[in-house]
Design a protein around this motif. Structure first.
Motif, PDB file in Angstrom:
ATOM      1  N   VAL A   1      86.969  92.928 -20.480  1.00 19.11           N
ATOM      2  CA  VAL A   1      85.768  93.556 -19.574  1.00 19.11           C
ATOM      3  C   VAL A   1      86.421  94.781 -18.167  1.00 19.11           C
ATOM      4  O   VAL A   1      87.373  94.790 -17.510  1.00 19.11           O
ATOM      5  CB  VAL A   1      85.494  92.547 -18.985  1.00 19.11           C
ATOM      6  N   PRO A   2      85.870  96.027 -18.606  1.00 21.64           N
ATOM      7  CA  PRO A   2      86.232  96.878 -17.324  1.00 21.64           C
ATOM      8  C   PRO A   2      86.775  95.949 -15.863  1.00 21.64           C
ATOM      9  O   PRO A   2      85.308  95.408 -15.571  1.00 21.64           O
ATOM     10  CB  PRO A   2      84.977  97.769 -17.865  1.00 21.64           C
TER      11      PRO A   2
ATOM     12  N   SER B   1      86.345  97.982 -13.176  1.00 20.40           N
ATOM     13  CA  SER B   1      85.180  98.697 -12.379  1.00 20.40           C
ATOM     14  C   SER B   1      83.838  97.577 -11.835  1.00 20.40           C
ATOM     15  O   SER B   1      82.668  98.182 -11.791  1.00 20.40           O
ATOM     16  CB  SER B   1      84.832 100.184 -13.408  1.00 20.40           C
ATOM     17  N   SER B   2      83.563  97.015 -13.567  1.00 21.80           N
ATOM     18  CA  SER B   2      82.662  96.564 -12.993  1.00 21.80           C
ATOM     19  C   SER B   2      82.468  94.799 -12.702  1.00 21.80           C
ATOM     20  O   SER B   2      81.398  94.400 -13.148  1.00 21.80           O
ATOM     21  CB  SER B   2      81.671  96.564 -14.789  1.00 21.80           C
ATOM     22  N   ILE B   3      83.633  94.856 -12.655  1.00 20.17           N
ATOM     23  CA  ILE B   3      83.560  93.465 -12.057  1.00 20.17           C
ATOM     24  C   ILE B   3      84.721  93.506 -10.240  1.00 20.17           C
ATOM     25  O   ILE B   3      85.431  93.999 -10.544  1.00 20.17           O
ATOM     26  CB  ILE B   3      85.186  92.923 -12.243  1.00 20.17           C
TER      27      ILE B   3
ATOM     28  N   LEU C   1      84.132  82.298 -12.766  1.00 19.23           N
ATOM     29  CA  LEU C   1      83.211  82.923 -13.316  1.00 19.23           C
ATOM     30  C   LEU C   1      81.979  83.267 -13.210  1.00 19.23           C
ATOM     31  O   LEU C   1      81.700  81.967 -13.610  1.00 19.23           O
ATOM     32  CB  LEU C   1      83.497  83.198 -14.992  1.00 19.23           C
TER      33      LEU C   1
ATOM     34  N   ASP D   1      91.737 100.721 -17.623  1.00 19.04           N
ATOM     35  CA  ASP D   1      90.195  99.611 -16.350  1.00 19.04           C
ATOM     36  C   ASP D   1      89.866  98.276 -17.324  1.00 19.04           C
ATOM     37  O   ASP D   1      88.557  98.638 -18.213  1.00 19.04           O
ATOM     38  CB  ASP D   1      89.347 101.036 -16.457  1.00 19.04           C
ATOM     39  N   LEU D   2      90.781  97.561 -18.137  1.00 17.60           N
ATOM     40  CA  LEU D   2      90.024  96.628 -18.310  1.00 17.60           C
ATOM     41  C   LEU D   2      91.284  95.544 -18.269  1.00 17.60           C
ATOM     42  O   LEU D   2      92.457  95.577 -17.544  1.00 17.60           O
ATOM     43  CB  LEU D   2      91.122  97.103 -20.414  1.00 17.60           C
TER      44      LEU D   2
ATOM     45  N   LYS E   1      76.917  87.727 -18.260  1.00 20.38           N
ATOM     46  CA  LYS E   1      75.931  88.297 -16.934  1.00 20.38           C
ATOM     47  C   LYS E   1      77.443  88.159 -16.380  1.00 20.38           C
ATOM     48  O   LYS E   1      76.472  88.278 -14.688  1.00 20.38           O
ATOM     49  CB  LYS E   1      75.031  87.163 -16.574  1.00 20.38           C
ATOM     50  N   VAL E   2      77.955  87.585 -16.524  1.00 20.55           N
ATOM     51  CA  VAL E   2      79.630  87.498 -15.374  1.00 20.55           C
ATOM     52  C   VAL E   2      80.035  88.695 -14.508  1.00 20.55           C
ATOM     53  O   VAL E   2      80.315  89.842 -15.061  1.00 20.55           O
ATOM     54  CB  VAL E   2      80.948  86.406 -16.103  1.00 20.55           C
ATOM     55  N   ASP E   3      79.902  88.821 -13.100  1.00 22.95           N
ATOM     56  CA  ASP E   3      80.206  89.872 -12.838  1.00 22.95           C
ATOM     57  C   ASP E   3      81.112  89.709 -11.828  1.00 22.95           C
ATOM     58  O   ASP E   3      81.496  90.848 -10.669  1.00 22.95           O
ATOM     59  CB  ASP E   3      78.925  90.704 -12.488  1.00 22.95           C
TER      60      ASP E   3
ATOM     61  N   LEU F   1      84.835  87.371  -9.807  1.00 18.79           N
ATOM     62  CA  LEU F   1      85.288  86.572 -10.848  1.00 18.79           C
ATOM     63  C   LEU F   1      85.939  85.501  -9.029  1.00 18.79           C
ATOM     64  O   LEU F   1      85.985  86.506  -8.271  1.00 18.79           O
ATOM     65  CB  LEU F   1      86.714  86.886 -10.987  1.00 18.79           C
TER      66      LEU F   1
END
Lengths: 391, 656
Positions: free
Chosen positions: A284-285, A287-289, A314, A345-346, A360-362, A364
């Motif tokens: 998952v990127p 930057s999106s988390i 999560l 970025d992973l 949908k998880v954004d 942690l």
């Protein structure tokens, strides 16, 4: 559904010193369970609150009660507030499950996907009692609105039956622990309160309606006090403390076993650790988390140092447990952050949560759940966090 | 620099221990490497508030991992408190001062936690009093009193706990930091590299003695360019002496030496399996050094595809390469991925070089950038020359790989998942990645690169790719005059060259774009993260090489690589060289050291490419302040006025 037998059933039996594969249920326990299940009307169904000191057999009784209730009801709700050793989820979680089938063998703990789960992030409520209580209440509120509202108010699904609820509680009955139990009983207003008493009287909750101020007239839930199944609980409390850590590790390992195909032949922990090291994780990127470190202030520059090779909750920020802003979002499961690649970025995460839920998880959530060391040291794939020559 | 002999012995013991898994006791620690631990140790114990803050920040990340030693935690608590105490910090602002009462409480709590934490560990209940146990452990008695006073009676005075705080730190230093450092110093990266370097050096000595001794003289007679490696010079100094002795014995080497060679090579292979990346790095250092000198003498490589450069460039290949050939072919025959790792490392080095210089090219080729020019003439010329040399090296490596690779070792993506348990398997994706890097690095100055890329594609067995590569202008125009006149230093020549390079770079870019749109199944250019964001955030990793939890998969080899976990956003300057950041930080508190100067060189090199003249809104602006308004001319920054800029600008326009 997400049910899974624990890997090392035998080991659990050995380590928890359960005398025989089939747990001994004393007669007075069965009678109590029957009384709760059958002595009341089905509408409203019973809400049973199980409490007692550590190692008194709360979990065993709860499961027995679940089975008994399932004789009368198709589904039974189970609110697990024991984040150290929860029944159907890995440690660190508070959850509400809906159970629809009996578990014949009570010695095998099972992992089930709960209906709703909140990530507390530690093994004991003592880390943050206030948050803990807030989470428990959120889950209870969810139960009431979704499973305990009378038919008239449920416009969407009028035929939906009300479910009985079993509440299992942590064995922390002194100090703040007792405080929290009292708060829970008052908030839940259960139909039955079952207190399991062990022979070491000092370690028990006070007899009677412990949640009420002394002298107040008692009216309310059916108060049942039963004795523990084992009479010899002399040193037991000490014993269980030692095992608690192991039990948690076993649960976490069982949870992450679900990442792998169930037909994969894995008989030892080494094999599992090896299989996990080779298993393609989700990526998952970064930057999106968003990442939140619970109960601990970590500068954002150091965030990845804290996160790498750790267990996280999560969570989905769009799904809030209550309307209030401050409340944490629902948690869909746990994951192991197995690698972080800043240049690409992973973020690489191992989790049994299916992809359709995962999208949908954004967020942690990192708490204080420690990753079992057996997952980190496999020959050939020993984690850099396992180090020799430590003083 | 030289390690004492006994530390090397300790080292080898450690390797043996690693092989016998069971004996060693492993513990969960919050740090990724002992280098990280050492970084925290140094900074925490330094006197600079900034360093201390950096260490405290890292410790806060360790704390949440849960397995932090109590000594580190308490040391951090006390040092953080001291940072708020005007007694230890004279520069503190009066407004932010904490009251004395609070300070005393902070110190006291830390001391209580230390005493309890240390004493309770390993103390069986009521066997021995706290004071007794503390005495056993050598805890200063003062701390026991403070624990008692603070827990049960009045809060001790600030004056007392201040003194105690110093005692605590001393005690932790002597019982934890120092002994732990001693115990693990061999696993610090620097020492590891030293060790590998030493081993390789000694093996080289031995090998050379068994090979033609003439060769040894050849090596030593060559000028050595890399000053960075002092050890190297020392080594070759010794070599000189050594080779003379060998020469005396000339002709005496016979069958017996063959056995010796095999033995030496086996040893080398052992070192490689323990420290693959270090061995590759060190070998490459050596290889490049010798290659540097050999290529100086060699003529321009022929552009004829038919001719084998190994036999053709006889001058390059005799002597030194014999030595290297033996080592590299031997290592690669046992570990075929070795060549690929070597290639990648080489390409990465080229890439870093590239990024420092290519910005010049980028600026020139971009139509929008007419205002921003930097001409680093002499520098780019040297670069070209160096690349020329390295290109033969790359070619050579690829040819060796062609010989040693087994057909079964290259597997496609689909197969790869199934056989993920196998090691030593190279995925096609990994090769493609290498090739991609190649095409990026292979600046058009050089046809050798293009040719080796072609060979590489052939190795991959991807015929369509070979065809496409052939269409590359670089390969078609391989006969272009690329020779560099060493006497010619005129700007004109270089500008013309750069111009042609721009054209070719454009063509290459077009090619890559076309290629990418054509076969989406195997994109050579990675999709950007933004594109990925639009799709589902969570996807299963497409290819995955097994690696331990906490590491990143390595497309080549099975060991995995350590991640760089520093978050780039907070330190934009070091983003360009993240792997250097830590070293730099370490050196900052030492204040001197060889690597330090090197790093400074590197940052300079980076900045050379980014001369900003138009005050472009860029977060790096402020960092580049010393370079603002300056232009690199002939390797020196010169202040350039607006008018001069205009002149340059217009002339550039004409050229582009």
């Amino acid at each position: 559904m997400g049910e899974l037998k624990l890997l090392e059933k035998k080991k659990i039996v050995e380590t928890t010193e359960v005398p025989s594969p089939s747990i001994y249920i004393p007669d007075h326990w069965s009678e109590t369970a029957k009384r709760i299940a059958f002595d009341s009307t089905t509408c409203p169904p019973p809400i049973a609150f199980i409490c007692g000191a550590k190692n008194s057999g709360k979990t065993t009784f709860s499961r027995h009660l679940l089975n008994t209730l399932l004789q009368r009801y198709k589904e039974v709700a189970y609110l697990d507030t024991d984040c150290g050793q929860p029944e159907f989820t890995p440690p660190g979680c508070l959850s509400l499950s809906v159970i629809d089938e009996q578990t014949p063998d009570l010695t095998i703990p099972t992992i089930k996907t709960p209906v709703r789960c909140l990530f507390f992030g530690d093994n004991s409520a003592k880390r943050d009692p206030e948050t803990y209580i807030k989470y428990v209440f959120s889950l209870y509120d969810y139960f009431i609105t979704d499973y305990y509202m009378s038919n008239e108010s449920m416009s969407e699904n009028p035929g939906k039956p009300l479910l009985p609820l079993v509440v299992n509680t942590p064995g922390w009955v002194k100090g703040i622990g007792r405080d929290m139990l009292e708060k829970m009983v008052r908030y839940f207003s259960p139909t039955h309160v079952v207190q399991i008493r062990i022979t070491a009287e000092k370690k028990n909750l006070p007899s009677g309606a412990f949640w009420l101020p002394e002298g107040q007239e008692y009216e309310g839930p059916d108060l049942i006090e039963i004795k523990t199944a084992f009479e010899d609980s002399f040193k037991r409390s000490v014993l269980i403390l030692k095992d608690a850590r192991l039990m948690r590790d076993i649960r976490i390992i069982a949870y992450f076993r679900q990442c792998l195909a169930s037909d994969l032949d894995i008989s030892s922990r080494k094999e599992l650790a090896h299989a996990l090291a080779s298993h393609p994780p989700y990526e998952v990127p970064l930057s999106s988390i968003k990442v939140t470190h619970l109960y601990c202030q970590v500068p954002s520059s150091e965030s990845f140092h804290a996160l790498n090779a750790s267990i996280v909750g999560l969570a989905v920020t769009s799904a809030k447990s209550t309307n209030s802003e401050a409340c944490t979002p629902w948690c869909v499961g746990l994951g192991i952050v197995r690698g972080i690649d800043v240049s690409k970025d992973l973020l690489y995460v191992l989790t049994p949560v299916p992809q359709r839920v995962l999208v949908k998880v954004d967020l942690l959530l990192q708490g204080f759940l420690q990753i079992p060391t057996s997952l980190l040291q496999v020959q050939g794939y020993r984690s850099p966090y396992m180090s020799a020559n430590v003083l | 620099m030289e390690l004492p002999l006994n530390s090397q012995i300790e080292y080898t013991e450690e390797i043996e221990e690693e092989e016998e898994e069971e004996k060693v006791c492993y513990k969960l620690v919050p740090w990724l490497t002992w280098d990280e631990w050492n970084f925290v140790r140094k900074n925490l114990l330094s006197s600079s508030p900034d360093s201390i803050a950096a260490a405290l920040a890292r410790i806060s990340a360790w704390r949440i991992r849960g397995c932090i030693p109590i000594q580190i935690e308490v040391a951090a608590n006390i040092i953080e408190t001291q940072q708020k105490d005007p007694f230890f910090r004279e520069d503190l602002n009066k407004d932010v001062l904490v009251s004395e009462e609070l300070l005393a409480m902070l110190y006291s709590t830390a001391i209580i936690r230390l005493v309890n934490g240390i004493v309770d560990k390993g103390r069986k209940k009521e066997d021995i009093s706290i004071a007794g146990r503390a005495a056993q452990l050598g805890l200063p008695p003062m701390l026991i009193d403070i624990r008692h006073e603070a827990s049960h009676r009045d809060l001790p005075s600030l004056q007392l706990v201040r003194v105690a705080s110093v005692e605590v730190l001393d005690w932790i230093k002597s019982t934890y930091w120092e002994p732990q450092k001693k115990k693990v110093s061999f696993s610090f990266h620097k020492n590891k590299v030293d060790y590998v370097r030493k081993t390789i050096k000694s093996k080289l000595h031995k090998l050379a003695s068994h090979l033609d001794p003439k060769l040894a003289t050849q090596i030593t007679s060559r000028p050595l360019k890399r000053k960075r490696n002092k050890q190297l010079n020392v080594n070759f100094g010794r070599y000189n002496h050594f080779s003379r002795t060998v020469e005396k014995l000339h002709g005496s080497h016979s069958q017996g030496s063959k056995k010796q060679i095999t033995k030496i090579l086996r040893n080398l292979l052992q070192v490689y399996t323990s420290f693959p990346s270090e061995v590759v790095a060190v070998l490459l250092d050596f290889l490049m050094t010798t290659y540097d000198s050999s290529c100086n003498e060699s003529v321009e490589p022929s552009d004829n595809l038919e001719v084998d450069p190994i036999s053709e460039n006889s001058q390059t290949q005799t002597g030194i390469s014999d030595l290297w050939k033996i080592i590299i072919t031997r290592l690669s025959s046992k570990e075929p991925t070795f060549i690929l790792i070597m290639l990648r490392e080489l390409l990465e080095r080229l890439e870093t070089q590239e990024s420092t210089t290519s910005k010049t090219g980028e600026l020139l080729s971009s139509p929008l950038s007419t205002g921003r020019v930097s001409l680093s003439c002499s520098q780019s010329k040297a670069e070209i020359h160096k690349k020329e040399k390295l290109s033969c090296l790359v070619m050579w490596l690829i040819e060796i790989y062609d010989k040693v690779k087994l057909p079964s070792q290259i597997v496609g993506g689909a197969e790869f998942h199934g056989s993920s348990a196998k090691t030593n398997v190279v995925s096609n994706a990994a090769l493609r990645d290498l090739l991609k890097k190649y095409l990026l690095v292979s600046s058009p100055y050089n046809s050798q690169f293009a040719r080796s890329a072609l060979l590489f594609a052939q190795i991959m067995g991807n015929m369509s790719l070979v065809e496409k590569l052939k269409k590359l202008p670089t390969i078609c125009s391989a006969n272009m005059d690329l020779s560099l006149d060493t006497d010619h230093t005129g700007n004109r020549h270089i500008i013309i060259q750069q111009e042609s390079s721009i054209t070719r770079a454009r063509e290459m870019l077009d090619f890559l774009k076309r290629r990418r749109s054509k076969d989406e199944g195997a994109p050579i250019v990675e999709s950007s993260s933004k594109e990925r964001m639009k799709q589902d955030r969570w996807t299963v990793a497409k290819s995955w090489n097994p690696c331990s939890i906490g590491m990143l998969p390595c497309s080549l080899g099975s060991k995995g690589v350590l991640p760089v976990l520093d978050r780039a956003i907070d330190v934009p300057e070091f983003q360009s060289a993240p792997q250097r950041k830590e070293i730099w930080k370490l050196n900052r508190c030492v204040g001197h050291g060889g690597d330090n100067a090197e790093f400074l060189e590197e940052t300079n090199a980076i900045k050379e490419g980014m001369v900003v003249e138009d005050g472009q809104a860029n977060n790096q602006d402020s960092l580049l302040d010393p370079f603002k308004g300056r232009l690199m001319i002939d390797g020196v920054y010169k202040k350039v006025g607006a008018e001069e800029l205009l002149v340059i600008e217009s002339s550039v326009r004409i050229l582009v």
